[in-house]
Motif scaffolding. Sequence first.
Motif, PDB file in Angstrom:
ATOM      1  N   LEU A   1      -0.853  -0.026 -22.898  1.00 57.77           N
ATOM      2  CA  LEU A   1       0.272   0.833 -21.631  1.00 57.77           C
ATOM      3  C   LEU A   1       1.510  -0.273 -21.842  1.00 57.77           C
ATOM      4  CD1 LEU A   1      -2.861   1.123 -20.341  1.00 57.77           C
ATOM      5  CD2 LEU A   1      -1.682   0.646 -18.684  1.00 57.77           C
ATOM      6  N   SER A   2       2.173   0.486 -21.300  1.00 64.08           N
ATOM      7  CA  SER A   2       3.417  -0.594 -21.571  1.00 64.08           C
ATOM      8  C   SER A   2       4.127  -1.826 -20.663  1.00 64.08           C
ATOM      9  CB  SER A   2       4.587   0.249 -21.496  1.00 64.08           C
ATOM     10  OG  SER A   2       4.706   0.766 -19.871  1.00 64.08           O
ATOM     11  N   GLY A   3       3.221  -1.905 -19.632  1.00 63.46           N
ATOM     12  CA  GLY A   3       2.869  -2.831 -18.410  1.00 63.46           C
ATOM     13  C   GLY A   3       2.882  -2.393 -17.208  1.00 63.46           C
ATOM     14  N   ALA A   4       3.203  -2.730 -15.408  1.00 61.31           N
ATOM     15  CA  ALA A   4       2.315  -3.344 -15.076  1.00 61.31           C
ATOM     16  C   ALA A   4       2.957  -2.939 -13.614  1.00 61.31           C
ATOM     17  CB  ALA A   4       1.636  -3.695 -14.685  1.00 61.31           C
ATOM     18  N   THR A   5       3.369  -2.238 -12.458  1.00 64.72           N
ATOM     19  CA  THR A   5       4.310  -2.596 -11.120  1.00 64.72           C
ATOM     20  C   THR A   5       3.978  -3.777 -10.418  1.00 64.72           C
ATOM     21  OG1 THR A   5       5.821  -0.720 -12.310  1.00 64.72           O
ATOM     22  CG2 THR A   5       5.929  -1.274  -9.556  1.00 64.72           C
ATOM     23  N   ILE A   6       4.313  -4.618 -10.255  1.00 64.04           N
ATOM     24  CA  ILE A   6       3.513  -5.753  -9.146  1.00 64.04           C
ATOM     25  C   ILE A   6       3.636  -4.958  -7.230  1.00 64.04           C
ATOM     26  CG2 ILE A   6       3.210  -7.456  -7.511  1.00 64.04           C
ATOM     27  CD1 ILE A   6       4.294  -9.059 -10.774  1.00 64.04           C
ATOM     28  N   PHE A   7       2.772  -5.195  -6.745  1.00 64.39           N
ATOM     29  CA  PHE A   7       2.660  -4.689  -5.299  1.00 64.39           C
ATOM     30  C   PHE A   7       1.627  -5.593  -4.760  1.00 64.39           C
ATOM     31  CE2 PHE A   7       3.335  -0.056  -7.199  1.00 64.39           C
ATOM     32  CZ  PHE A   7       3.905   0.340  -6.493  1.00 64.39           C
ATOM     33  N   ASN A   8       2.560  -6.427  -3.729  1.00 60.95           N
ATOM     34  CA  ASN A   8       1.637  -6.965  -2.356  1.00 60.95           C
ATOM     35  C   ASN A   8       1.790  -6.257  -1.474  1.00 60.95           C
ATOM     36  OD1 ASN A   8       3.551  -8.872  -4.305  1.00 60.95           O
ATOM     37  ND2 ASN A   8       1.819  -9.886  -3.794  1.00 60.95           N
ATOM     38  N   ILE A   9      -0.206  -6.084  -1.071  1.00 57.50           N
ATOM     39  CA  ILE A   9      -0.750  -5.473  -0.135  1.00 57.50           C
ATOM     40  C   ILE A   9      -1.475  -6.040   0.669  1.00 57.50           C
ATOM     41  CG2 ILE A   9      -0.347  -2.667  -1.037  1.00 57.50           C
ATOM     42  CD1 ILE A   9      -3.200  -2.451  -2.224  1.00 57.50           C
ATOM     43  N   GLN A  10      -2.034  -5.728   1.169  1.00 50.59           N
ATOM     44  CA  GLN A  10      -3.151  -6.088   2.461  1.00 50.59           C
ATOM     45  C   GLN A  10      -4.389  -6.219   1.914  1.00 50.59           C
ATOM     46  OE1 GLN A  10      -5.619  -4.060   5.696  1.00 50.59           O
ATOM     47  NE2 GLN A  10      -3.316  -4.133   6.781  1.00 50.59           N
ATOM     48  N   ASP A  11      -4.625  -7.644   2.072  1.00 47.74           N
ATOM     49  CA  ASP A  11      -5.647  -8.242   1.896  1.00 47.74           C
ATOM     50  C   ASP A  11      -7.250  -7.363   1.532  1.00 47.74           C
ATOM     51  OD1 ASP A  11      -6.631  -8.468   4.410  1.00 47.74           O
ATOM     52  OD2 ASP A  11      -7.326 -10.299   4.218  1.00 47.74           O
ATOM     53  N   VAL A  12      -7.137  -6.649   2.341  1.00 50.89           N
ATOM     54  CA  VAL A  12      -8.868  -6.162   1.721  1.00 50.89           C
ATOM     55  C   VAL A  12      -7.987  -4.411   1.462  1.00 50.89           C
ATOM     56  CG1 VAL A  12      -9.629  -6.314   3.867  1.00 50.89           C
ATOM     57  CG2 VAL A  12      -8.269  -4.409   4.257  1.00 50.89           C
ATOM     58  N   GLY A  13      -6.749  -4.003   0.847  1.00 52.09           N
ATOM     59  CA  GLY A  13      -6.350  -2.732   0.438  1.00 52.09           C
ATOM     60  C   GLY A  13      -5.834  -1.741   0.775  1.00 52.09           C
ATOM     61  N   TRP A  14      -5.848  -2.052   2.101  1.00 57.03           N
ATOM     62  CA  TRP A  14      -5.672  -1.009   2.809  1.00 57.03           C
ATOM     63  C   TRP A  14      -5.622  -1.287   4.219  1.00 57.03           C
ATOM     64  CZ3 TRP A  14      -8.578   3.558   5.105  1.00 57.03           C
ATOM     65  CH2 TRP A  14      -7.518   4.996   5.879  1.00 57.03           C
ATOM     66  N   ASP A  15      -4.653  -0.187   5.503  1.00 55.87           N
ATOM     67  CA  ASP A  15      -4.479  -0.365   6.712  1.00 55.87           C
ATOM     68  C   ASP A  15      -6.040  -0.463   7.528  1.00 55.87           C
ATOM     69  OD1 ASP A  15      -1.462  -0.296   6.977  1.00 55.87           O
ATOM     70  OD2 ASP A  15      -1.973   1.571   6.894  1.00 55.87           O
ATOM     71  N   CYS A  16      -6.114  -1.995   7.750  1.00 50.03           N
ATOM     72  CA  CYS A  16      -7.464  -2.139   8.440  1.00 50.03           C
ATOM     73  C   CYS A  16      -7.309  -3.457   9.191  1.00 50.03           C
ATOM     74  CB  CYS A  16      -8.459  -2.601   7.599  1.00 50.03           C
ATOM     75  SG  CYS A  16     -10.159  -3.229   8.035  1.00 50.03           S
ATOM     76  N   GLU A  17      -7.800  -3.116  10.756  1.00 48.95           N
ATOM     77  CA  GLU A  17      -7.548  -4.891  11.559  1.00 48.95           C
ATOM     78  C   GLU A  17      -8.380  -5.126  11.541  1.00 48.95           C
ATOM     79  OE1 GLU A  17      -9.885  -2.318  15.285  1.00 48.95           O
ATOM     80  OE2 GLU A  17      -8.437  -0.725  15.334  1.00 48.95           O
ATOM     81  N   GLU A  18      -9.802  -5.491  10.798  1.00 50.22           N
ATOM     82  CA  GLU A  18      -9.973  -7.380  10.503  1.00 50.22           C
ATOM     83  C   GLU A  18      -9.320  -7.298   8.693  1.00 50.22           C
ATOM     84  OE1 GLU A  18     -14.476  -6.712  10.700  1.00 50.22           O
ATOM     85  OE2 GLU A  18     -13.803  -5.175  11.065  1.00 50.22           O
TER      86      GLU A  18
END
Length: 866
Positions: free
Chosen positions: A69-86
């Motif tokens: 691979l050439s590299g990566a793109t950093i995303f900072n997202i929710q700790d459970v990975g997706w829209d979740c109430e908990e």
Amino acid sequence: MFKVMITAAAALTTVATASGEPSPAERLETLFDSPPQMRGANAWWHWQGANVTKSGITRDLQSMRDAGLSGATIFNIQDVGWDCEERMSTPLCPGLEYMNDKWWDMVSFAVAEAKRLGLELGLHNCPGYSTSGGPWITPELGMKKLVWAKGDQQPEAKLGFYRDIARVRTKRGVYRFGYTCTGKNTHPSPPDVEAGSLEADKMNAKAVGVHIDNLLNGLAAHGISASCPGLAFILMDSYEAGDASWTDDFAQEFMKRRGYDPVPFLPVIAKLGTDFGEEREERFRRDFERTKNELQTERHYKVFKERLNAAGFKFHLEPYSGPFDSYEASQFCDVPMTEFWVGLPFWAKEPSKGGACWFAGPVARALGRNVTGAESFTGYPIDDPFAITPRDLKIPLDATLARGVNRLSLHHWEHQPLGARWRPGYSMGPWGTHFGENQTWHEPAKGFYRYIQRCQALLQEGEMRCDALGLSFNDEDGTDTLPLSNFLTNTEVTAEGRLRVKSSGREYSLLFFEPSAERRFAGNTPWDAVEKKCFDLVRDYEKKGLKVGPMSKRTKYFEIANGDGDGVMASCRRAGDAAFFFVANTTDRPKKFAANFRQVAGKDFQPEIWNPESGEKRRIGEWRTENGVTPVELELPAEGSVFVVFREEGVRFCRRMPDLVATEAVLDGPWTLSFDADGGAPTNAIPLPSLRSWTDFAESGIRYYSGTATYETTLEVPEGREFALDLGDVRDVAEVFLDGERIGALWHAPYRIELPRAPKPGRHALKVRVTNAWTNRLIGDEKEPDDCILSKKMLGFGVQFVQSEGVKREIPHGRAVVRIPDEILKNAPRSVNRFAFSSWRYILSDKDLRPAGLLGPVRLVVKNLK
């Protein structure tokens, strides 16, 4: 006419130029033989809340480099990975919050590691994956919407923000119009910012500037400057921020651009009725949308590109599906991107067959930008509960490359902050095709990544040939496109009667123009000027050769002449005098057809066949060219692809391949089957009289096994000239060994491999190592007690069209892990009999078990001279 089969191979010698400098044609061969790291795929690298570790960063980046691979793109997202109430109660880096000192320390470390490893990083411009904003955006700077109330009543004031516009008479009385915040936040943001991370007002240059200032100042304050390797670009993902209908100076800008006051017409937007009449109201709606589009383009995308470029960063953008003109927005980025999914996306009625370039590629090519990107293989939960392997990806991959996309960003290569033993590990909630070293097939299927690297190495070279230029709203494959504003100011006609884009020098013999299709832009728009320019071109230049009209008049660089070419796709590129074509069979059936290749150098060059999977190259022994067109007969296996390269005159170093006749012998076995340790399967070798799926075994350790197992048998080799081994059906990746020597790996159909040397007649030891996906093990683990705490709510996403059943129904996506047990956090033995760990639990049962193993039938193919 001549015939080519990509399974045949012969040596190909290169000749250096007299000056010693590589020609463009020789450079192609170097790129093909030794693809550079920077021509590999990028990966979308999601960091989930405070679940980030330096050991995980190093391990992730090392695995990317080793895979090509050439590299990566950093995303900072929710700790459970997706829209979740908990939320997750066991963060691995307590105190890490978006853009605090701990977060910047992690980003700085990742950039330093990328430089050390020779990789290129990107950074999403805001928390979450949509769109542009953050906690620094106040309600005054957030996205705005029109609101109204009857008489003197107070219209809605969201987040405490409201501004009056005017009181306007309607057919229902006098209404008070104003504007407030939409309240839309960036999403799915990390927990520390998700409640107050407003989307910036995209029609407000000040708001956009504040957002960019916060990003660039943060980078500068922590010593991170633009570099490659290192941090090279900033990304803006697809638009998911919703609509906005006003900004502070909207009325003034509307008056300046459209020539009349919009305020009396606001009841049209509110559907309250006016006395203007239907035609005048419709014109206002068009003018209103056009003003929004222009402001978003000029004050959002254009400003982003200018500011990021000034700071040394490239701007990567997915410019589609928003309240803006995607063609206009596509101008204002360095790498425009599209997107494609695997299987059945939630918005589609049919499975994906690769990424169309949409707005991104055609506009980029016309303006001279050589790279078109794509968010690639995004997976819907019903398609990939850790079930997809490279065998599912070859057809959409090739279709995407053939359409002109030449830089894939794999969705996703999730950051894995735990130790390597906890697999498959973290997931972006239920989404994605799950790439990365925690995949069962990561190591044996590295040929998949290398294939992308080799294809992209060539497809990013030179320029893609298109002889037709379309205007906005053109979605034809293989054509370039200009937005209307650019067409009016950035085109001219050459003395030879070709249409030239002035900024890029790209030339075309056909302008794709159908006036009847564009009348929806009549009225106070630039369409009248566009139409006049097109008709002037017809009048003044058609006699010189310029064609203006339907797409049927375009020059075709690749065309099926006869035979079964259905599902065959191709694109043409030029580098110096060399022309090269990527030709792909995007079906699961072999294809035999004749195709015409138009050479683009004005010379009759000899065709060569380059196989991007094996790296083999050979010249054609018999060929002819008439009027710049070379006819070729091709036989491509199911899911097969080749480069057809024209780069040298003459027939030097030709070698005609002899005609062979093939016979097949089925290998009935018996086999022995043994499983790798620590996967729950028996440790002893198992006699196997005939091949069958692991899911057909009664033993749960085999039935639910995920990982690698080894099949061994004796191969009786007869007299013959060449040999191939056809494994039949494999689930999912196979490595083949003959007499202890590894001869290759197979990651998609047809699972057939040429033996590199002719074995002596007699008995030989055959070993096949087969790897399946994680799904079966995850299903088996759910029969055991759980040591993780899951979210209480079952999560879903609207409705999903299920093709096999032909109905719409709710699809449960599963549950998030919200607490990880101490044993896992401390890298200690677990207290439960589970072999896998995932941060997301798909809802699966035995009916979801996937066939696994070597299913066959296995055949030895013996080739002899006729």
